[in-house]
Design a protein around this motif. Structure first.
Motif, PDB file in Angstrom:
ATOM      1  N   PHE B  74       0.881  -1.174   0.000  1.00  0.00           N
ATOM      2  CA  PHE B  74       0.000   0.000   0.000  1.00  0.00           C
ATOM      3  C   PHE B  74       0.917   1.222   0.000  1.00  0.00           C
ATOM      4  O   PHE B  74       0.965   1.995   0.936  1.00  0.00           O
ATOM      5  CB  PHE B  74      -0.916  -0.031   1.223  1.00  0.00           C
ATOM      6  N   HIS B  75       1.638   1.398  -1.113  1.00  0.00           N
ATOM      7  CA  HIS B  75       2.625   2.466  -1.204  1.00  0.00           C
ATOM      8  C   HIS B  75       1.958   3.822  -1.429  1.00  0.00           C
ATOM      9  O   HIS B  75       0.970   3.929  -2.167  1.00  0.00           O
ATOM     10  CB  HIS B  75       3.608   2.190  -2.349  1.00  0.00           C
ATOM     11  N   LEU B  76       2.545   4.836  -0.843  1.00  0.00           N
ATOM     12  CA  LEU B  76       2.024   6.204  -0.939  1.00  0.00           C
ATOM     13  C   LEU B  76       2.826   6.978  -1.980  1.00  0.00           C
ATOM     14  O   LEU B  76       4.071   6.922  -1.966  1.00  0.00           O
ATOM     15  CB  LEU B  76       2.133   6.903   0.419  1.00  0.00           C
ATOM     16  N   THR B  77       2.151   7.693  -2.861  1.00  0.00           N
ATOM     17  CA  THR B  77       2.849   8.467  -3.876  1.00  0.00           C
ATOM     18  C   THR B  77       2.261   9.864  -3.996  1.00  0.00           C
ATOM     19  O   THR B  77       1.109  10.118  -3.640  1.00  0.00           O
ATOM     20  CB  THR B  77       2.777   7.785  -5.262  1.00  0.00           C
ATOM     21  N   LYS B  78       3.119  10.742  -4.522  1.00  0.00           N
ATOM     22  CA  LYS B  78       2.685  12.096  -4.881  1.00  0.00           C
ATOM     23  C   LYS B  78       3.556  12.509  -6.051  1.00  0.00           C
ATOM     24  O   LYS B  78       4.782  12.384  -5.991  1.00  0.00           O
ATOM     25  CB  LYS B  78       2.843  13.069  -3.715  1.00  0.00           C
TER      26      LYS B  78
END
Lengths: 116, 114
Positions: B74-78
């Motif tokens: 559940f990787h977080l990206t921006k």
């Protein structure tokens, strides 16, 4: 709507003393959880209360206790303080409608406890 | 038992660069997953949550995360980092029982270079 409030924000105690921290959830929220945050152990779950009943408990010694009042406000107490109890104590509240969808937890700013 | 692993205690990116914060979970059943952000001397703020609706979850401040069951991630990206994104980020998991107990990862401190 006011957020989760915690009092006091900062507290200094000495070893062997006891301390009581207070948490007022968002209006209408019935679930209140407590977490301890330390640099070494990170964020750890202490306990959760719902309708004045402890619904879940983390792996902490019996010196850590809590309660919830009929207005959903909660307190946690730590007796016989140890140096290792120095931490940021966070409270979170949630709406928790029985049978409803999962409602996220909203965190307060925390109480910074220093044990000398 | 549920657990969360966040790879990298510190991540440094340049302003305008992609942000990628990694989170892997362990759970016998699909859990609820969350990303929280903590600014200095403040509590935790929810960025986004996965509760078994769409696997790509969009959150606040331009962040998003993708739930990948096959990779238990559940990787977080921006897409583009901003100086104001500098903070500590926590991935958390919760079971699908009636409890609201959150199990947190160890956190990743994001540094944004000008």
């Amino acid at each position: 709507k006011a957020g989760v409030t915690q009092t006091p924000r900062y507290l200094i105690k000495t070893r062997g003393q006891q301390v009581t921290l207070s948490c007022s959830p968002i209006s209408g929220h019935r679930s209140v959880s407590w977490y301890q945050q330390t640099p070494g152990q990170g964020l750890q779950f202490l306990f959760e209360y719902f309708s004045e009943t402890q619904r879940n408990k983390g792996n902490f010694p019996g010196r850590f206790s809590g309660r919830q009042f009929s207005n959903s406000r909660s307190e946690m107490n730590v007796s016989t303080l140890e140096l290792g109890d120095s931490a940021l104590y966070l409270c979170a509240s949630s709406l928790d409608i029985v049978g409803g969808p999962y409602n996220e937890q909203f965190f307060g700013p925390g109480t910074r406890l220093t044990v000398l | 038992a549920q657990s969360v692993t966040q790879l990298g205690s510190h991540v440094s990116v340049s302003e305008g660069a992609l942000v990628l914060l990694r989170c892997n979970y362990s759970s016998s059943v699909p859990p609820y997953l969350f990303w929280y952000v903590q600014y200095p001397n403040q509590g935790l703020q929810l960025l986004l949550k996965y509760t078994s609706a769409a696997t790509l979850v969009k959150g606040i401040n331009g962040f998003e995360a993708e739930f990948k069951k096959s990779e238990t991630s559940f990787h977080l990206t921006k897409p583009s980092a901003h100086m104001s994104d500098a903070a500590e980020y926590f991935c958390a998991v919760s079971g699908r029982d009636s409890s609201y107990k959150l199990i947190f990862g160890s956190g990743t401190r994001l540094l944004v270079r000008p």
